[in-house]
Scaffold this active site. Structure first.
Site, PDB file in Angstrom:
ATOM      1  N   ALA A  29       2.082   1.593  -0.786  1.00  0.00           N
ATOM      2  CA  ALA A  29       0.802   1.885  -1.436  1.00  0.00           C
ATOM      3  C   ALA A  29      -0.262   2.179  -0.383  1.00  0.00           C
ATOM      4  O   ALA A  29       0.048   2.277   0.807  1.00  0.00           O
ATOM      5  CB  ALA A  29       0.385   0.699  -2.304  1.00  0.00           C
ATOM      6  N   ASN A  30      -1.495   2.343  -0.803  1.00  0.00           N
ATOM      7  CA  ASN A  30      -2.615   2.487   0.136  1.00  0.00           C
ATOM      8  C   ASN A  30      -3.828   1.770  -0.449  1.00  0.00           C
ATOM      9  O   ASN A  30      -3.767   1.217  -1.539  1.00  0.00           O
ATOM     10  CB  ASN A  30      -2.890   3.967   0.422  1.00  0.00           C
ATOM     11  CG  ASN A  30      -3.313   4.721  -0.818  1.00  0.00           C
ATOM     12  OD1 ASN A  30      -4.349   4.447  -1.410  1.00  0.00           O
ATOM     13  ND2 ASN A  30      -2.477   5.671  -1.246  1.00  0.00           N
TER      14      ASN A  30
END
Ligand code: C5P
Length: 222
Positions: A29-30
């Protein structure tokens, strides 16, 4: 009173990160919060647009007055965007993961003593895919660009490479915490102009952006 300036217009907005599964319990993810994209969706709805917000996993509430499609991955986000077409405007604010894991494990991966190697494959570029569509390309396609140097030059190149109409570029080097923060300092790069906007709350960036879009659509009203 006068009709709202985006009444009768359809606007598709992407927002948030994507999650790319490794196995049933793990993902890549970010740090995107979705705050800028959600604010844009809300601002477009406030001007009367019919808005579809395609959101990756975020911890902020769905904006009022907007149809929200919740997705996890980039592939799902592209499918949801395409399902929302035709639209007059596409605004691609999401921080889409560049890669997904090839051959996601169907069971939780176990520790074996040897660290697993993850093979990655490139995700579709949602902005470029929509901007280059032969059929049902929105009349205005807007992308974002987060850069740490040569912000405007890179944004101009990105605008051409992706085939979009405008790029909203932000400098993520000096401004601490733009990702997840309250404010944004942006440059609006169009085919022939560059506007440097002051540091503004993300809600105000959203309001100004959709007001500028509304102006574009009002110019061709009788
Ligand atoms: O190439 P870069 O990731 O810097 O481009 C950013 C712009 O492209 C943003 O508007 C983002 O939403 C969009 N994008 C996308 N799909 C991707 C990667 C980026 O729509 N796979």
């Amino acid at each position: 009173g006068a009709a709202l300036p985006l009444a009768g217009r359809r606007v598709v907005v992407t927002s948030g990160p994507t999650h790319e599964p490794i196995d049933p319990v793990r993902y890549i993810a970010n740090r995107s919060s979705g705050r800028q994209g959600h604010a844009i969706a809300a601002a477009a709805a406030a001007l009367g647009a019919e808005v579809v917000l395609v959101s990756g996993p975020v911890s902020i509430p769905d904006p009022a007055g907007v149809t929200v499609r919740h997705v996890e991955t980039a592939v799902e986000m592209l499918a949801a965007v395409e399902a929302a077409l035709p639209a007059d405007v596409g605004i691609f604010t999401a921080a889409v993961a560049d890669w997904r894991v090839a051959g996601e494990a169907s069971q939780k991966m176990k520790k074996t003593g040897a660290a697993p190697k993850l093979a990655l494959v490139e995700n579709p570029d949602i902005l470029a895919t929509v901007a280059k569509r032969a059929v049902d390309r929105p009349r205005l396609v807007v992308g974002f660009a987060a850069e740490t140097e040569n912000v405007v030059a890179y944004a101009k190149a990105k605008r051409q490479r992706k085939g979009c109409d405008w790029i909203i570029a932000n400098d993520v080097s000096h401004a601490t915490g733009i990702m997840g923060g309250d404010n944004n300092t942006v440059h609006v790069v169009t085919a022939d102009t560059v506007e440097d906007w002051p540091d503004l709350p993300k809600t105000e960036v959203a309001a100004r952006l959709v007001a500028r879009i509304a102006r574009l659509f009002q110019e061709d009203r009788p």
